[in-house]
Design an enzyme around this catalytic site. Structure first.
Site, mmCIF file in Angstrom:
data_model
loop_
_atom_site.group_PDB
_atom_site.id
_atom_site.type_symbol
_atom_site.label_atom_id
_atom_site.label_comp_id
_atom_site.label_asym_id
_atom_site.label_seq_id
_atom_site.Cartn_x
_atom_site.Cartn_y
_atom_site.Cartn_z
ATOM 1 N N CYS A 1 0.892 -1.174 0.000
ATOM 2 C CA CYS A 1 0.000 0.000 0.000
ATOM 3 C C CYS A 1 0.925 1.216 0.000
ATOM 4 O O CYS A 1 1.230 1.770 1.047
ATOM 5 C CB CYS A 1 -0.886 -0.015 1.235
ATOM 6 N N ALA A 2 1.392 1.594 -1.171
ATOM 7 C CA ALA A 2 2.589 2.427 -1.268
ATOM 8 C C ALA A 2 2.348 3.928 -1.474
ATOM 9 O O ALA A 2 3.233 4.733 -1.156
ATOM 10 C CB ALA A 2 3.467 1.919 -2.388
ATOM 11 N N GLY B 1 4.242 7.067 -1.853
ATOM 12 C CA GLY B 1 5.569 6.536 -2.152
ATOM 13 C C GLY B 1 6.708 7.029 -1.273
ATOM 14 O O GLY B 1 7.878 6.808 -1.593
ATOM 15 N N LYS C 1 7.707 6.022 1.670
ATOM 16 C CA LYS C 1 8.510 4.921 2.245
ATOM 17 C C LYS C 1 9.202 4.140 1.133
ATOM 18 O O LYS C 1 10.305 3.617 1.320
ATOM 19 C CB LYS C 1 7.627 4.005 3.098
ATOM 20 N N ASP D 1 -0.638 0.056 -5.084
ATOM 21 C CA ASP D 1 -1.687 0.762 -4.334
ATOM 22 C C ASP D 1 -3.004 0.576 -5.061
ATOM 23 O O ASP D 1 -3.059 0.529 -6.296
ATOM 24 C CB ASP D 1 -1.368 2.258 -4.194
ATOM 25 N N ASP E 1 -5.885 -4.450 -5.743
ATOM 26 C CA ASP E 1 -6.317 -4.588 -4.359
ATOM 27 C C ASP E 1 -5.344 -5.576 -3.738
ATOM 28 O O ASP E 1 -5.254 -6.737 -4.166
ATOM 29 C CB ASP E 1 -7.758 -5.141 -4.323
ATOM 30 N N ASP F 1 2.051 -0.963 4.919
ATOM 31 C CA ASP F 1 1.726 0.301 5.602
ATOM 32 C C ASP F 1 0.211 0.444 5.417
ATOM 33 O O ASP F 1 -0.270 1.057 4.467
ATOM 34 C CB ASP F 1 2.506 1.441 4.934
ATOM 35 N N CYS G 1 -0.607 4.244 11.096
ATOM 36 C CA CYS G 1 -0.490 5.541 11.788
ATOM 37 C C CYS G 1 -1.709 5.698 12.716
ATOM 38 O O CYS G 1 -2.271 6.773 12.859
ATOM 39 C CB CYS G 1 -0.363 6.706 10.821
HETATM 40 C C1 LIG Z 1 -1.097 4.769 4.869
HETATM 41 S S1 LIG Z 1 -1.302 4.934 3.213
HETATM 42 C C2 LIG Z 1 0.231 4.449 2.562
HETATM 43 C C3 LIG Z 1 1.272 5.509 2.636
HETATM 44 C C4 LIG Z 1 2.573 5.092 1.939
HETATM 45 N N1 LIG Z 1 3.040 3.851 2.409
HETATM 46 C C5 LIG Z 1 3.645 6.121 2.090
HETATM 47 O O1 LIG Z 1 4.504 5.959 2.925
HETATM 48 O O2 LIG Z 1 3.633 7.108 1.357
HETATM 49 C C6 LIG Z 1 -2.358 3.591 2.863
HETATM 50 C C7 LIG Z 1 -2.546 3.328 1.402
HETATM 51 O O3 LIG Z 1 -3.248 2.119 1.283
HETATM 52 C C8 LIG Z 1 -3.981 2.157 0.085
HETATM 53 N N2 LIG Z 1 -4.978 1.066 0.132
HETATM 54 C C9 LIG Z 1 -6.131 0.994 0.791
HETATM 55 N N3 LIG Z 1 -6.722 -0.203 0.606
HETATM 56 C C10 LIG Z 1 -5.928 -0.901 -0.179
HETATM 57 C C11 LIG Z 1 -5.995 -2.197 -0.713
HETATM 58 N N4 LIG Z 1 -7.040 -3.002 -0.472
HETATM 59 N N5 LIG Z 1 -5.013 -2.601 -1.516
HETATM 60 C C12 LIG Z 1 -3.973 -1.797 -1.778
HETATM 61 N N6 LIG Z 1 -3.859 -0.562 -1.300
HETATM 62 C C13 LIG Z 1 -4.823 -0.117 -0.493
HETATM 63 C C14 LIG Z 1 -4.524 3.541 0.065
HETATM 64 O O4 LIG Z 1 -4.856 3.921 -1.218
HETATM 65 C C15 LIG Z 1 -3.361 4.324 0.643
HETATM 66 O O5 LIG Z 1 -2.610 4.883 -0.373
#
Ligand SMILES: C[S@@+](CC[C@H](N)C(=O)[O-])C[C@H]1O[C@@H](n2cnc3c(N)ncnc32)[C@H](O)[C@@H]1O
Length: 586
Positions: free
Chosen positions: A373-374, A377, A379, A397, A424, A441, A498
């Site tokens: 879940c990047a 970006g 991290k 993502d 997903d 994350d 978080c």
């Molecule tokens: C906490 S943020 C990630 C922040 C990122 N790791 C960073 O450091 O910039 C959570 C992310 O999970 C994504 N997300 C939510 N559900 C998801 C899923 N089922 N599969 C993949 N990504 C998902 C969201 O779109 C969001 O961008």
């Protein structure tokens, strides 16, 4: 021709009847026609009426003279009292004569008028003249002559005045009350005088509301302090009539009001922290975290970056001992997200808490890493620099729009070892696997980043936390299943959020421990507090103490949770195995 204008052609024959009647009377001194003085003399009824009138007028004149003298005396007393009062109060020096109520001592005008009228009448009578108004000597319904009525009125006023003057205490009370009235008026004048010289700007409804809110908040804040003091020394400070629960309920409501939380979230925090820590946590959420940046070691060194920014006037310092790439920015004359160094990809603006999970993941050059879940970006770029831009990073993502930011960051930071995907992540193991390390994350309630997003204070409820927890459990299994337990030096999964909610952290990790062949290992982080093993109704695996919690009030970074797993088998336990695992643990 006017009524009083004489006709010049008119022949004047001699004095008319009126001028004859107006001839001065040759009257002996002290002459007075009364029945008593001349009882035997027969006088006409008209003469009797006139005599009666004269008698009354005489009485009236005497009364008026006396009344005036008494009034003068009363005025004098009042004036003296007032001067004394003035000296004592030392209030104002302006003339308050207008402040005196009109009907208090206003006999003068009335008396002068009546007196003049009577004087005219007496002279007229003495001259044998009939006054126009009473030429017919009209008697009232009760047989009173108009002059008698007037006389009565004056006498009544006079008797009232005398009563007031004679009654010393009444007079004192009256003059005191009057003085107090005047003082009140004067005091009002002090205020209104300001209003006369300056323009009094009426506060707007919003300003009044703001002021009221501030006063109200101060009041609530004091009560919070008082109740916390009582709860900290309950045995000594409590009201015996009240239970601890009573105090806690008041405190919870006050904290909700003061810090603007909904009851649900505040109750959650109350469960999590001891009282003094709770207040520190809530306070820390009111303050922005420091601006921190991470040096992109793919392009520069921290020392060079710091030098370049300092030469632009940026005030900064190394972030902390635990990082070799972080800098904290105190102030900058230029927007820190628009410097040439930023645009050249020499650094990433990133909260200190975001360093932590990547450090825990500890990706190695040449590895195959999944960032599930990047977006956007932050991290991922750190992972890339730790890998020295070698190996592969699969950057995934679910949100396509957010992936644009990932692409931008990869280009700016010079990351060239990444592949971006849009799935997903729950289905990721069916798409590809065999990763040495996986970073999850996870999407969460954001209860650790309230200073960044205060809407969390009121927008979250029980169902949000439950939904998050459910999704996180699905995602963590997918993350574990994407990882290869046999990978050289690998087989690690880092789970982070978080959020500070136990349901999104320890509970999810505990669930993964039950469902998959993973164990918790040290995060390698020197700081942070241990995760919960026991929390209210929850009982977690003892290894949960290897997870780490980070709080704004204790670490001056966003609230964060990090857990690091080592996958020891690629076999996915069956439901029977899971039961067996559970029984062994219990
Ligand atoms: C906490 S943020 C990630 C922040 C990122 N790791 C960073 O450091 O910039 C959570 C992310 O999970 C994504 N997300 C939510 N559900 C998801 C899923 N089922 N599969 C993949 N990504 C998902 C969201 O779109 C969001 O961008």
């Amino acid at each position: 021709m006017g009524r009083n204008q004489r006709d010049p052609d008119r022949v004047v024959r001699g004095p008319g009847p009126k001028s004859r009647r107006q001839k001065d009377l040759a009257m002996p001194k002290n002459y007075d026609i009364t029945e008593e003085q001349e009882p035997n003399k027969k006088i006409s009824s008209r003469a009797k009426v006139r005599a009666k009138k004269r008698d009354l007028k005489k009485q009236l004149l005497t009364s008026l003279v006396e009344a005036k003298a008494e009034k003068k005396e009363a005025d004098k007393i009042e004036e003296e009292d007032e001067i004394k009062e003035e000296e004592t109060l030392q209030l104002l020096s302006d003339d308050d004569s207008d402040d005196m109520p009109d009907d208090e001592f206003d006999l003068d005008d009335d008396d002068d008028h009546v007196e003049a009228e009577i004087r005219d009448r007496v002279i007229g009578e003495m001259r044998g003249e009939d006054h126009e108004d009473d030429s017919s000597d009209d008697e009232g319904e009760d047989g009173e002559l108009p002059i008698e009525r007037k006389t009565k009125q004056v006498l009544q006023k006079r008797s009232q005045l005398s009563k007031d003057c004679n009654d010393n205490s009444a007079q004192n009370l009256r003059s005191h009350a009057y003085l107090f009235d005047k003082r009140a008026v004067k005091e009002n004048n002090i205020q209104t005088n300001i209003a006369e010289t300056e323009t009094f700007v009426l506060p707007s409804g919003q300003e009044i509301e703001k002021e009221n809110t501030l006063l109200f908040k101060n009041h609530i804040h004091q009560r919070i302090k008082d109740v916390v003091a009582v709860l900290s020394d309950f045995g000594n400070k409590r009201d015996p009539e009240r239970t601890r629960k009573d105090y806690v309920n008041v405190l919870r409501k006050d904290l909700c009001t003061y810090y603007s939380y909904n009851d649900f979230l505040l109750s959650k925090f109350m469960d999590m922290f001891p009282l003094t820590e709770l207040i520190a946590f809530l306070e820390a959420n009111e303050v922005n975290r420091p601006i921190t940046i991470r040096t992109n070691t793919l392009k520069t060194k921290r020392r060079d970056l710091a030098q370049a920014l300092i030469s632009r006037g940026v005030n900064l310092d190394p972030l902390a001992k635990w990082t070799k790439v972080g800098l904290v920015v105190y102030e900058s004359p230029v927007p820190i997200g628009a410097t040439p160094e930023y645009l050249a990809g020499h650094y990433m603006i990133q909260g200190a808490s975001s360093f932590v999970p990547v450090m825990a993941l500890a990706p190695q050059p040449g590895e195959r890493v999944l960032d599930m879940c990047a977006a956007p970006g932050g991290k991922t770029t750190y992972i890339a620099q730790l890998m020295k831009n070698s190996g592969f990073i699969f950057v995934n993502d679910i949100n396509k729009a957010r992936l644009k930011a990932v692409v931008g960051n990869m280009h700016r930071m010079g990351v060239s070892n990444s592949v971006i995907s849009n799935y997903d992540a729950r289905s990721f193991p069916t798409i590809m696997g065999n990763f040495s390390r996986v970073l999850l994350d996870a999407p969460c309630s954001g209860t650790g980043v309230i200073s960044k997003d205060p809407s969390v204070k009121t927008s979250k409820d029980d169902s949000d936390i439950t939904k998050c927890s459910h999704l996180q459990k699905e995602l963590i299994l997918a993350a574990i299943d994407s990882c290869n337990a046999q990978a050289q030096n690998g087989g690690y999964i880092v789970y982070c959020t978080c959020s500070v909610m136990v349901e999104e952290n320890e509970e999810v990790v505990n669930y993964a421990l039950k469902k998959r062949n993973v164990k918790l290992v040290q995060t390698g982080l020197e700081f942070g507090v241990e995760g919960f093993c026991k929390y209210r109704q929850y009982r977690f695996h003892p290894s949960l103490k290897q997870t780490r919690r980070f709080y704004p009030h204790s670490h001056n970074m966003d609230g964060f949770f990090v857990a690091k797993f080592k996958k020891f088998s690629n076999k996915i336990p069956s439901s029977d195995d899971v039961k067996e695992k559970q029984e062994v643990k219990e």
